[in-house]
Design a protein around this motif. Structure first.
Motif, PDB file in Angstrom:
ATOM      1  N   HIS A   1      -3.840   5.176   4.305  1.00 37.44           N
ATOM      2  CA  HIS A   1      -3.890   4.377   3.082  1.00 37.44           C
ATOM      3  C   HIS A   1      -3.418   2.945   3.365  1.00 37.44           C
ATOM      4  CE1 HIS A   1      -3.889   4.361  -1.389  1.00 37.44           C
ATOM      5  NE2 HIS A   1      -2.872   3.515  -1.293  1.00 37.44           N
ATOM      6  N   CYS A   2      -2.294   2.837   4.052  1.00 36.44           N
ATOM      7  CA  CYS A   2      -1.712   1.522   4.337  1.00 36.44           C
ATOM      8  C   CYS A   2      -2.544   0.756   5.362  1.00 36.44           C
ATOM      9  CB  CYS A   2      -0.282   1.689   4.832  1.00 36.44           C
ATOM     10  SG  CYS A   2       0.820   2.463   3.628  1.00 36.44           S
TER      11      CYS A   2
ATOM     12  N   ALA B   1       0.828  -1.210   0.000  1.00 34.59           N
ATOM     13  CA  ALA B   1       0.000   0.000   0.000  1.00 34.59           C
ATOM     14  C   ALA B   1       0.862   1.259   0.000  1.00 34.59           C
ATOM     15  CB  ALA B   1      -0.937  -0.013   1.203  1.00 34.59           C
ATOM     16  N   ALA B   2       2.002   1.223   0.698  1.00 31.26           N
ATOM     17  CA  ALA B   2       2.898   2.390   0.716  1.00 31.26           C
ATOM     18  C   ALA B   2       3.458   2.657  -0.676  1.00 31.26           C
ATOM     19  CB  ALA B   2       4.023   2.162   1.722  1.00 31.26           C
ATOM     20  N   ARG B   3       3.847   1.602  -1.379  1.00 28.23           N
ATOM     21  CA  ARG B   3       4.347   1.772  -2.752  1.00 28.23           C
ATOM     22  C   ARG B   3       3.249   2.346  -3.645  1.00 28.23           C
ATOM     23  NH1 ARG B   3       5.207  -2.557  -5.302  1.00 28.23           N
ATOM     24  NH2 ARG B   3       4.589  -4.212  -3.878  1.00 28.23           N
ATOM     25  N   ASP B   4       2.027   1.862  -3.448  1.00 22.59           N
ATOM     26  CA  ASP B   4       0.885   2.370  -4.212  1.00 22.59           C
ATOM     27  C   ASP B   4       0.672   3.855  -3.930  1.00 22.59           C
ATOM     28  OD1 ASP B   4      -1.909   1.431  -5.634  1.00 22.59           O
ATOM     29  OD2 ASP B   4      -2.300   2.931  -4.081  1.00 22.59           O
ATOM     30  N   PHE B   5       0.789   4.244  -2.657  1.00 17.75           N
ATOM     31  CA  PHE B   5       0.573   5.642  -2.278  1.00 17.75           C
ATOM     32  C   PHE B   5       1.641   6.545  -2.893  1.00 17.75           C
ATOM     33  CE2 PHE B   5       0.912   9.401   0.370  1.00 17.75           C
ATOM     34  CZ  PHE B   5      -0.412   9.749   0.580  1.00 17.75           C
ATOM     35  N   ILE B   6       2.893   6.108  -2.835  1.00 16.88           N
ATOM     36  CA  ILE B   6       3.982   6.912  -3.398  1.00 16.88           C
ATOM     37  C   ILE B   6       3.790   7.088  -4.902  1.00 16.88           C
ATOM     38  CG2 ILE B   6       6.465   6.930  -3.864  1.00 16.88           C
ATOM     39  CD1 ILE B   6       6.812   5.582  -1.085  1.00 16.88           C
ATOM     40  N   ALA B   7       3.324   6.034  -5.577  1.00 18.12           N
ATOM     41  CA  ALA B   7       3.047   6.134  -7.016  1.00 18.12           C
ATOM     42  C   ALA B   7       1.954   7.169  -7.277  1.00 18.12           C
ATOM     43  CB  ALA B   7       2.636   4.773  -7.570  1.00 18.12           C
ATOM     44  N   ARG B   8       0.935   7.183  -6.431  1.00 19.74           N
ATOM     45  CA  ARG B   8      -0.142   8.173  -6.583  1.00 19.74           C
ATOM     46  C   ARG B   8       0.374   9.591  -6.372  1.00 19.74           C
ATOM     47  NH1 ARG B   8      -5.228   5.565  -6.292  1.00 19.74           N
ATOM     48  NH2 ARG B   8      -4.941   3.341  -5.878  1.00 19.74           N
TER      49      ARG B   8
ATOM     50  N   ILE C   1      -6.015  -0.708  -4.594  1.00 22.19           N
ATOM     51  CA  ILE C   1      -4.614  -0.754  -4.155  1.00 22.19           C
ATOM     52  C   ILE C   1      -4.031  -2.076  -4.651  1.00 22.19           C
ATOM     53  CG2 ILE C   1      -3.055  -0.729  -2.180  1.00 22.19           C
ATOM     54  CD1 ILE C   1      -5.283   0.722  -0.602  1.00 22.19           C
ATOM     55  N   LEU C   2      -3.257  -2.013  -5.713  1.00 20.11           N
ATOM     56  CA  LEU C   2      -2.683  -3.210  -6.315  1.00 20.11           C
ATOM     57  C   LEU C   2      -1.201  -3.323  -5.986  1.00 20.11           C
ATOM     58  CD1 LEU C   2      -4.356  -2.991  -9.841  1.00 20.11           C
ATOM     59  CD2 LEU C   2      -4.997  -4.529  -7.976  1.00 20.11           C
ATOM     60  N   ASP C   3      -0.657  -4.511  -6.211  1.00 21.24           N
ATOM     61  CA  ASP C   3       0.784  -4.724  -6.085  1.00 21.24           C
ATOM     62  C   ASP C   3       1.416  -4.268  -7.389  1.00 21.24           C
ATOM     63  OD1 ASP C   3       3.323  -5.543  -5.566  1.00 21.24           O
ATOM     64  OD2 ASP C   3       2.832  -7.649  -5.182  1.00 21.24           O
ATOM     65  N   ARG C   4       1.891  -3.004  -7.423  1.00 22.55           N
ATOM     66  CA  ARG C   4       2.360  -2.368  -8.653  1.00 22.55           C
ATOM     67  C   ARG C   4       3.881  -2.370  -8.754  1.00 22.55           C
ATOM     68  NH1 ARG C   4      -1.909   0.464 -10.652  1.00 22.55           N
ATOM     69  NH2 ARG C   4      -3.631   0.812  -9.204  1.00 22.55           N
TER      70      ARG C   4
END
Length: 548
Positions: free
Chosen positions: A163-164, A73-80, A101-104
């Motif tokens: 978010h996380c 979720a943290a990686r997803d948030f940073i991407a956003r 929230i996907l594993d991106r």
């Protein structure tokens, strides 16, 4: 950075193709910059780049101690966050997340630090390189975005944590479904309606969902605590009600909640069995050696249905195929909307039975098979049903949607069944054999790539290009993001590296989709993790795929 500037000065006013000399690694003061692929034309897909920043320079190293779900979720948030910053400059493009929230792969964590993966449209005047503009982009504007996205003091930390924590809550709720023998859970206060048919945003001022008392359960979330909502039991569930009262809206929220939703989406505390598959009729699709005999047999001219193949399936055969393919891929629940189903696959009423005898009708409708799926194979089924009361005979739970409010009418439905008994005859009561596992030809996948110059491309959620073939995916409603399709294409690429037949393709893909699945993929930023059910559903729609 000086090396990049020197290269740009050298190619100033050259032909656009000279940008290819920029491929390589560059060291900035506080991050490393990689130019992996370079577009050879201003109108070609943008160049792929990466920026890696050491943990010690981010003040985010504490994320490494968090759970895999929290990190996802943290990686997803940073991407956003990076996507919001990049909107200031249309030359910078990162995989734009939606409501899930996907594993991106757009943002990756490893032992060294945080890596951003995105694309850059390299500037030009016509097809001539203007080094000053490119230098301004790559050494001034872009570094600001990279630094702001990868340092704690620039990120809205309260939002990141919320978010996380929302993702961890949803995973925890989903894990409790089996324990409570539930197919899905819909929290009180959820917002189900969407803004528009082409928008996944919540509808403002929508009626918040409230659970009927008989179906209310409480689940425990690690951050939010106890959450009350409607528990939809395993087994056969009907969603009934008048038109425009919210039946399909409820099913849509449930089908999309196999994935986690972002805070504020309205569906962030709705969870569904991860292995639930939405199926429907799909006229004209291809079918590869699927055993349809539990639902379709005795076709004219003796055509075999134990290994049915077609490049132009009808509504009933396509839906029967999808059902069998989903079970083969590991589905534990089926979601069906009457509106998008083939009527002759769903029901054959008593008058039609009287007019056309069973010996002349090759289709055994789902209404006569659905309880066998539940009892013999432990597969739950949820149906939106507004036109056929015959399903009341087999339903375990009946939920009426009235003005977007859910009402448990199970007992009332049983009274209706008792006072209005059906006069249709059951047509399929024998044992249903579980669909056998088909093998897939890896070499056929490889040849498709070779013929199409190894092209794997995605523009949106409706199509995947694999080699020379374009796979039509408009009917796959559970694909959450186009980035999942690109990952699917590269999963097939991995499978195609071996020769011969893969005996258990679903298991092979499941083994690929382990926790470190992205490590076997190209270092592209526009991929996200799909479910095995989606990987197989897309493969089943490839017209040149070979199954046996």
């Amino acid at each position: 950075m000086q090396l990049l500037e020197a290269k740009l000065h050298k190619i100033d006013r050259h032909n656009y193709r000279s940008y290819t000399s920029l491929r390589g690694e560059y060291h900035f003061v506080d991050y490393d910059f990689f130019i992996d692929t370079v577009q050879t034309d201003p109108f070609a897909p943008a160049s792929r780049v990466r920026a890696r920043r050491a943990w010690s320079l981010t003040d985010l190293e504490w994320l490494r101690e968090k759970s895999p779900v929290y990190q996802r979720a943290a990686r997803d948030f940073i991407a956003r966050f990076f996507a919001e910053l990049s909107q200031q400059d249309n030359a910078v493009l990162i995989d734009m997340p939606g409501q899930v929230i996907l594993d991106r792969t757009a943002v990756m964590f490893d032992d060294e630090g945080i890596e951003l993966r995105f694309r850059v449209n390299l500037p030009a005047d016509g097809r001539t390189i203007i080094a000053k503009r490119t230098m301004n982009l790559l050494t001034f504007h872009l570094p600001k975005m990279i630094r702001r996205s990868t340092i704690a003091r620039e990120l809205p930390m309260d939002q990141l944590k919320a978010h996380c924590e929302a993702a961890e809550d949803q995973v925890a709720l989903r894990a409790q479904l089996k324990e409570h023998k539930l197919l899905a859970f819909v929290a009180d206060g959820s917002v189900l309606p969407r803004l528009a048919g082409n928008s996944d945003l919540p509808l403002p001022n929508a009626v918040p969902f409230m659970s009927p008392e008989n179906l209310a359960v409480e689940l425990e979330a690690p951050h939010k605590g106890k959450i009350r909502g409607m528990g939809i039991p395993e087994g056969i569930t009907l969603i009934v009600g008048g038109g425009f009262h919210g039946k399909s809206t409820l099913l849509s929220a449930i089908e999309r909640s196999v994935y986690d939703h972002i805070p504020g989406d309205g569906r962030e505390y709705i969870v569904t069995n991860y292995n639930a598959a939405k199926i429907r009729a799909e006229d004209g699709r291809c079918v590869h050696n699927v055993d349809l005999s539990p639902y379709i047999s005795n076709l004219p001219m003796g055509k075999d249905t134990t290994a049915f193949t077609s490049q132009n399936a009808s509504g009933s055969t396509s839906q029967a195929s999808w059902l069998q393919e989903s079970i083969e891929a590991g589905a534990e629940a089926l979601l069906i909307d009457e509106d998008t189903s083939a009527s002759n696959f769903m029901i054959r009423d008593e008058r039609m039975q009287a007019l056309i005898c069973k010996d002349d009708e090759p289709i055994t409708p789902l209404v006569d098979r659905i309880s066998l799926l539940r009892d013999q194979h432990d597969i739950s089924v949820m149906l939106v049903m507004g036109g056929s009361g015959d399903y009341l005979d087999v339903a375990d739970t009946v939920i009426q949607m009235h003005n977007y409010e859910a009402v448990d009418v199970t007992e009332k439905a049983r009274d209706v069944v008792a006072s209005h008994p059906t006069r249709r005859k059951a047509e399929g009561t024998e044992v249903i054999v579980r669909p056998r596992t088909r093998q897939v030809n890896r070499s056929a996948l490889q040849s498709l790539l070779e013929e199409g110059k190894f092209r794997i491309q995605v523009k949106d959620k409706t199509s995947l290009r694999f080699g020379r073939e374009y796979v039509d995916l408009q009917a796959l409603e559970q694909v959450a993001h186009s980035s999942q399709l690109l990952a699917i294409g590269y999963l097939w690429f991995q499978l195609a590296q071996l020769k011969g037949w893969e005996k258990t393709p679903a298991r092979a893909f499941a083994n690929m989709l382990h926790d470190d699945w992205a490590a076997m993929m190209p270092k592209y930023g526009e991929m996200s993790k799909p479910r095995v059910i989606e990987v197989m559903a897309v493969l089943n729609r490839m017209r040149k795929a070979e199954f046996k």
